[in-house]
Motif scaffolding. Structure first.
Motif, PDB file in Angstrom:
ATOM      1  N   GLN A 141       4.488  67.298   7.152  1.00 57.05           N
ATOM      2  CA  GLN A 141       4.212  67.395   5.527  1.00 57.05           C
ATOM      3  C   GLN A 141       4.005  66.079   5.196  1.00 57.05           C
ATOM      4  O   GLN A 141       3.347  65.577   4.201  1.00 57.05           O
ATOM      5  CB  GLN A 141       5.004  68.167   4.813  1.00 57.05           C
ATOM      6  N   LEU A 142       5.181  65.070   5.454  1.00 58.04           N
ATOM      7  CA  LEU A 142       5.148  63.881   4.865  1.00 58.04           C
ATOM      8  C   LEU A 142       4.037  62.788   5.446  1.00 58.04           C
ATOM      9  O   LEU A 142       3.564  61.968   4.623  1.00 58.04           O
ATOM     10  CB  LEU A 142       6.534  63.236   5.292  1.00 58.04           C
ATOM     11  N   LYS A 143       3.899  63.119   6.614  1.00 58.15           N
ATOM     12  CA  LYS A 143       2.770  62.435   7.189  1.00 58.15           C
ATOM     13  C   LYS A 143       2.065  62.895   8.414  1.00 58.15           C
ATOM     14  O   LYS A 143       2.326  63.049   9.751  1.00 58.15           O
ATOM     15  CB  LYS A 143       3.264  60.883   7.878  1.00 58.15           C
ATOM     16  N   PRO A 144       0.876  63.687   8.028  1.00 57.06           N
ATOM     17  CA  PRO A 144       0.312  64.562   9.151  1.00 57.06           C
ATOM     18  C   PRO A 144      -0.162  63.838  10.233  1.00 57.06           C
ATOM     19  O   PRO A 144      -0.351  64.492  11.373  1.00 57.06           O
ATOM     20  CB  PRO A 144      -0.932  65.133   8.556  1.00 57.06           C
ATOM     21  N   ASP A 145      -0.728  62.563  10.196  1.00 55.63           N
ATOM     22  CA  ASP A 145      -1.249  61.784  11.273  1.00 55.63           C
ATOM     23  C   ASP A 145      -0.008  61.100  12.079  1.00 55.63           C
ATOM     24  O   ASP A 145      -0.267  59.951  12.842  1.00 55.63           O
ATOM     25  CB  ASP A 145      -2.273  60.629  10.977  1.00 55.63           C
ATOM     26  N   ASP A 146       1.318  61.251  11.865  1.00 56.98           N
ATOM     27  CA  ASP A 146       2.408  60.461  12.474  1.00 56.98           C
ATOM     28  C   ASP A 146       2.605  61.394  13.695  1.00 56.98           C
ATOM     29  O   ASP A 146       2.754  62.737  13.721  1.00 56.98           O
ATOM     30  CB  ASP A 146       3.591  60.465  11.692  1.00 56.98           C
ATOM     31  N   GLU A 147       2.866  60.752  14.958  1.00 52.71           N
ATOM     32  CA  GLU A 147       2.905  61.669  16.269  1.00 52.71           C
ATOM     33  C   GLU A 147       4.372  62.413  16.279  1.00 52.71           C
ATOM     34  O   GLU A 147       4.375  63.212  17.047  1.00 52.71           O
ATOM     35  CB  GLU A 147       3.111  60.746  17.661  1.00 52.71           C
ATOM     36  N   SER A 148       5.239  61.844  15.542  1.00 49.55           N
ATOM     37  CA  SER A 148       6.762  62.156  15.747  1.00 49.55           C
ATOM     38  C   SER A 148       6.751  63.854  15.424  1.00 49.55           C
ATOM     39  O   SER A 148       7.472  64.322  16.236  1.00 49.55           O
ATOM     40  CB  SER A 148       7.541  61.421  14.888  1.00 49.55           C
ATOM     41  N   GLY A 149       6.212  64.278  14.276  1.00 50.72           N
ATOM     42  CA  GLY A 149       6.218  65.892  13.823  1.00 50.72           C
ATOM     43  C   GLY A 149       5.747  66.603  15.351  1.00 50.72           C
ATOM     44  O   GLY A 149       6.577  67.617  15.534  1.00 50.72           O
ATOM     45  N   HIS A 150       4.693  66.342  15.559  1.00 45.74           N
ATOM     46  CA  HIS A 150       4.010  67.161  17.000  1.00 45.74           C
ATOM     47  C   HIS A 150       5.108  66.709  18.328  1.00 45.74           C
ATOM     48  O   HIS A 150       5.230  67.918  18.955  1.00 45.74           O
ATOM     49  CB  HIS A 150       2.578  66.538  17.101  1.00 45.74           C
ATOM     50  N   TYR A 151       5.648  65.939  18.442  1.00 47.23           N
ATOM     51  CA  TYR A 151       6.385  65.326  19.455  1.00 47.23           C
ATOM     52  C   TYR A 151       7.774  66.403  19.253  1.00 47.23           C
ATOM     53  O   TYR A 151       8.199  66.900  20.499  1.00 47.23           O
ATOM     54  CB  TYR A 151       6.711  63.805  19.656  1.00 47.23           C
ATOM     55  N   GLY A 152       8.245  66.197  17.874  1.00 45.42           N
ATOM     56  CA  GLY A 152       9.484  67.193  17.795  1.00 45.42           C
ATOM     57  C   GLY A 152       9.228  68.651  18.370  1.00 45.42           C
ATOM     58  O   GLY A 152      10.018  69.274  18.740  1.00 45.42           O
ATOM     59  N   GLN A 153       8.017  69.048  17.721  1.00 43.00           N
ATOM     60  CA  GLN A 153       7.705  70.574  17.739  1.00 43.00           C
ATOM     61  C   GLN A 153       7.622  70.975  19.366  1.00 43.00           C
ATOM     62  O   GLN A 153       8.069  71.953  20.079  1.00 43.00           O
ATOM     63  CB  GLN A 153       6.573  70.861  17.391  1.00 43.00           C
ATOM     64  N   ALA A 154       7.103  69.902  19.997  1.00 42.71           N
ATOM     65  CA  ALA A 154       6.795  70.043  21.613  1.00 42.71           C
ATOM     66  C   ALA A 154       8.486  70.167  22.502  1.00 42.71           C
ATOM     67  O   ALA A 154       8.538  71.019  23.079  1.00 42.71           O
ATOM     68  CB  ALA A 154       6.147  68.842  22.338  1.00 42.71           C
ATOM     69  N   CYS A 155       9.194  69.289  21.764  1.00 45.16           N
ATOM     70  CA  CYS A 155      10.555  69.249  22.166  1.00 45.16           C
ATOM     71  C   CYS A 155      11.130  70.795  21.873  1.00 45.16           C
ATOM     72  O   CYS A 155      11.936  71.288  22.869  1.00 45.16           O
ATOM     73  CB  CYS A 155      11.377  68.367  21.799  1.00 45.16           C
ATOM     74  N   CYS A 156      11.028  71.149  20.964  1.00 49.04           N
ATOM     75  CA  CYS A 156      11.560  72.353  20.247  1.00 49.04           C
ATOM     76  C   CYS A 156      11.052  73.462  21.105  1.00 49.04           C
ATOM     77  O   CYS A 156      11.849  74.532  21.585  1.00 49.04           O
ATOM     78  CB  CYS A 156      11.372  72.800  18.848  1.00 49.04           C
TER      79      CYS A 156
END
Length: 943
Positions: A878-893
């Motif tokens: 939500q803070l930054k949709p085009d930042d890779e970290s959110g998707h990377y975190g979800q992949a880890c989860c």
């Protein structure tokens, strides 16, 4: 003309001084080292020093200078040479070469001068000395050491010397640190590099130290030579510094800090006598020295009392009681006036004392015609005069030059024969006391005519400057011309008295321009002269607004001149010895100047003013000022001086780069290169801009051009390595970092970036060794501690990683990035509660940073709290949709839950945004161990 020695009348103050001085010569160890006589002009200070010299000449050798009169004593080094050459040379059959070896000062000074000359004229390599070498020598040996003295021996700690503007802890791919726009490296650092490379100094550590610290080392040698000379000659040595109120501030600092405080002269037969208008102990630095060391004896001289005046007058033949009373009433017992009366009497000139309350000015002018008085007043407005100047003033005032003063002499010749006129350094001038009297009376009698006279003088020197270098000539031609600088300094001096606001603006214009051109004398000469005059009690001849302005900048003027070119957020002033103005006071002294920039005339001063002001305002306003600086640069750039013109734009490019105005910065670097296509720093910094614009191939081409111009500049090789790293050409990047290290073995960022490249190549142990080397060089190097922890995490050496992060946090507590990495490390150790406490603290400090929310999600997932984990990763997106970290975190989860499909899907999204970072981290992240053998996961890692 020089006056004969006045008849000496003893006063208790003078007698006490002479008695104390005699004891010091007899028993140096138990008595003060420095003796000061002080009092206002004309009170007899110089006469007392002559009496002292006359009394002790059989037992002592004297060396004497008078500031404002003795030529060639503008700096501490020149002063030491002038004093030393006056002392007797040993007699006997010693050969000259043997003698010089036994003389520590002569030997060391000659070595310094010879090396200074070689550094200026002999190149490090190639056939000619380049501009960078010339500037380095000038900045340090001509400006740097003098400025450190003039500003109270302060050490300027410059946090910008790492040559990186606005660095984050981790920059770009793999956390590489680049060296962004140059020209911020400290003078001392650049001088150190030059000394390490130059053929004249590179193999001589002692010589390098001498050239870096010439003042303390030569002063020590000077003191040792004085001690040796006193011992060999079996005579005391006395150094006399007269008219000390005119001594430059760097000499004042040198005297108390180096010659008095840092030597052992007190124990030997060497003494210093200072005569001036003000007490040395008025200054805090001198008071502190006296409190700590008790080295100073001072005595104030007052006017003669009635009895002393009577004795003096009777000695010269004036014996009538009534006449003596009238003279005392007029002269107030001031020896200067009494000596003038003696000279008039010896010349058989009658003086009318019938009006006992007449002003002393009228007394001194007695016997002169109205026109002669006017000529004297006009000459009193001049700091010095020659035939041309007097002829100009006479013509402007309607006075016949040939006959205006008298029938037998022209006005100039008549003036030179006046008792109160002296010949100093090839020029004529009124002595200080007479000039003060006549000039003050002129201002009080007719302030309008007084200002008009200074306006005439301002115009005269402005014309002389323009005759020396034409007004429309390029700026470098002006500032490189010594005569133009001297005439301009005189123009500014007179403009301050004549032009009120406009005079102040002329001063401010040249303050900025002289700083840019590194020619302090243009403003220092008028500033020092006016401030010295302001110190004279009840001497008010400046316009009120100008006096207020100069007093507002007086405290930190020299500091401010030096620090103008520095961003206040990137320098600190630390006093190793003594005290001085604070950083806040220095910047406060600049504000009255910076507020006037908009009102300055077009030209270099206005360009520099906008440039320096932009360093001191909010970033939102900086760009506007830099745009206006560009407009000035367009006006003053010239094809005849490509180096100067090119740097006008390159310098602005550097500041625009800091503001992240990359396209505008690029335009200015391109303009700089258009003017001078071999400007190394413009090509190098252009590469940095293109790198930030993610135009990596163009960036590499630009930095390769810089290397083609000069291949031994470690910062450029480092930047090349960063660009190659961004292109994922890791082996080539590693070679560039190795080249940077070969050129500068203690280059921190090169060692760190070398470690980053080795990490990217999965050579973790070698990477760790490179990081450790950086920490060995600087044990509080945060970025190295931080990346070292990352490497240890990759090697699954969690306890060591935690130790490295703890060290970083001890240096910089509550750093969000360090707290975040510490939390991840703790989670690998199963310490989830502590890990969550750390990541929550990081988020509290930096709540808008997506990667912190992602890391919180990863820690929650590792703790088995999957729902909370997914919510935290969603917050990151939500803070930054085009930042890779959110998707990377979800992949880890998802991977931790065994959901291969969604883990692969989200990792793919992250890789699509930042492939190199995500692939590199996924390779060693144990969160993906459950899907590591899956062909789809392996395919993602391979790309």
């Amino acid at each position: 003309m020089t006056s004969p020695v006045p008849y000496y009348i003893s006063r208790k103050q003078a007698q006490d001084f002479l008695v104390k001085f005699k004891k010091a010569l007899e028993d140096p160890e138990s008595n003060p080292l420095l003796f000061q006589i002080y009092g206002f002009g004309g009170v007899g200070k110089t006469t007392l020093t002559r009496k002292l010299k006359e009394t002790h000449e059989p037992q002592a050798d004297f060396a004497e200078v008078s500031f404002g009169l003795t030529a060639g004593i503008e700096t501490p080094l020149k002063l030491m040479v002038k004093l030393y050459e006056q002392l007797p040379k040993p007699t006997g059959l010693l050969r000259t070469d043997i003698l010089s070896k036994s003389d520590p000062f002569t030997t060391l000074y000659e070595q310094y001068e010879e090396t200074f000359y070689k550094l200026k004229t002999e190149p490090v390599q190639g056939k000619s000395v380049d501009t960078e070498q010339q500037n380095t020598v000038k900045d340090w040996l001509e400006l740097g050491t003098g400025m450190l003295l003039a500003t109270g021996a302060a050490y300027f700690g410059d946090s910008a010397t790492a040559l990186s503007l606005g660095l984050d802890a981790v920059v770009k791919t793999g956390g590489m640190l680049s060296d962004a726009p140059q020209a911020i490296k400290s003078s001392k650092e650049r001088m150190q590099e030059l000394l390490q490379k130059h053929p004249a100094t590179k193999n001589n550590k002692e010589l390098q130290e001498l050239m870096l610290e010439p003042i303390p080392k030569l002063t020590h040698a000077f003191a040792q030579a004085l001690i040796q000379k006193a011992h060999k000659q079996k005579h005391s040595i006395v150094l006399i510094l007269d008219t000390y109120e005119k001594a430059p501030s760097d000499i004042d600092t040198w005297l108390w800090q180096y010659l008095l405080e840092d030597t052992t002269l007190k124990s030997y037969r060497v003494r210093i006598v200072v005569a001036g208008r003000r007490s040395l102990l008025e200054k805090e630095s001198w008071r502190k020295l006296q409190q700590d060391r008790d080295l100073i004896y001072e005595q104030k001289l007052d006017e003669f009392n009635k009895e002393q005046t009577k004795e003096y007058l009777q000695h010269i033949g004036i014996t009538k009681s009534g006449e003596i009373q009238k003279i005392y009433k007029v002269t107030k017992g001031l020896p200067y006036y009494l000596n003038w009366i003696k000279r008039e009497k010896e010349a058989n000139i009658d003086i009318d004392f019938s009006r006992g309350n007449q002003a002393i000015t009228n007394l001194l002018l007695q016997g002169l015609s109205t026109q002669q008085k006017q000529i004297v007043q006009l000459a009193a407005c001049c700091r010095w005069f020659d035939r041309s100047l007097i002829e100009y003033l006479m013509q402007k005032k309607g006075i016949d030059f040939e006959t205006g003063a008298c029938a037998n002499s022209n006005c100039f010749d008549w003036l030179t024969k006046c008792d109160f006129v002296e010949f100093v350094e090839g020029r004529y001038r009124l002595d200080d006391v007479a000039r003060d009297i006549f000039r003050l009376s002129f201002c009080q009698d007719d302030k309008t005519r007084f200002r008009e006279t200074h306006e005439l003088l301002a115009k005269y020197f402005e014309q002389r400057a323009n005759q020396e270098v034409a007004l429309d000539s390029p700026e470098p031609e002006k500032y490189e011309n010594a005569d133009w600088r001297q005439y301009t300094a005189e123009f500014i001096y007179h403009a301050l008295f004549a032009r009120r606001d406009e005079g102040q603006r002329e001063f401010i214009y040249h303050l900025f321009a002289s700083r840019y051109m590194k020619q302090l004398e243009v403003v220092m000469i008028p500033f020092a002269a006016v401030v010295t005059e302001l110190a004279v009690e009840n001497y008010r001849v400046l316009p009120d607004s100008t006096e207020k302005f100069l007093k507002s900048i007086k405290l930190g003027f020299i500091f401010s001149w030096v620090m103008l070119a520095n961003d206040p957020s990137e320098y600190e002033i630390n006093y190793e010895n003594g005290t001085g103005p604070s950083k806040e006071e220095i910047e406060a002294a600049l504000r009255p100047c910076l507020t006037q920039v908009d009102f300055l005339k077009d030209g270099l001063g206005k360009y520099a003013g906008f440039f320096y002001k932009s360093l001191r305002i909010h970033p939102s306003q900086q760009k506007d000022l830099l745009v206006r600086a560009i407009q000035q640069a367009e006006l003053i750039s010239t094809n005849t001086h490509p180096e100067f013109s090119s740097r006008l734009f390159s310098n602005i490019g550097n500041l625009l780069y800091e503001l992240k105005e990359y396209k505008e910065a690029l335009a200015n670097y391109d303009k700089a290169i258009e003017i001078k296509d071999d400007l190394l720093e413009a090509w190098s910094n252009r590469g940095n801009v293109l790198d930030d614009l993610e135009l990596y191939e163009e960036a590499l081409a630009s930095v390769d051009k810089a290397i083609a111009l000069q291949n031994d500049y470690p910062q450029v090789w480092l930047n090349r390595g960063v660009m190659l790293g961004n292109l994922e050409r890791y082996e080539e990047a590693l070679a560039s970092f190795d080249k940077a290290i070969a050129l500068q073995n203690d280059y921190l960022k090169a060692w760190l970036n070398r470690g980053v490249m080795l990490g990217n190549l999965e050579r973790y142990e070698e990477a760790l060794a490179s990081c450790d080397k950086a920490i060995e060089i600087q044990n509080d190097y945060l970025e190295a501690l931080y990346y070292r922890a990352s490497l240890l995490l990759s090697l699954k050496r969690y306890d060591e990683a935690l130790s490295s992060l703890n060290k970083a946090l001890n240096i910089t507590p509550n750093e969000p990035g360090f707290l975040s990495d510490r939390s991840l490390n703790l989670s690998f150790l199963g310490l989830y509660d502590e890990a969550l406490a750390n990541i929550k603290e990081a988020i509290k400090l930096l709540p808008e940073k997506p990667v912190l929310w992602t890391n919180q999600g990863i820690i929650l997932a590792r703790a088995g709290r999957y729902q909370e984990a997914m919510a935290s990763c969603e917050k990151a997106l939500q803070l930054k949709p085009d930042d890779e970290s959110g998707h990377y975190g979800q992949a880890c989860c998802y991977a931790l839950q065994g959901n291969i499909e969604l883990a692969i899907e989200n990792l793919q999204k992250a890789i699509n945004i930042n492939s190199s970072r995500c692939r590199r981290e996924a390779k060693t992240n144990p969160d993906f161990d459950s899907i590591r053998e899956d062909a789809r996961f392996q395919a993602l890692l391979q790309g």
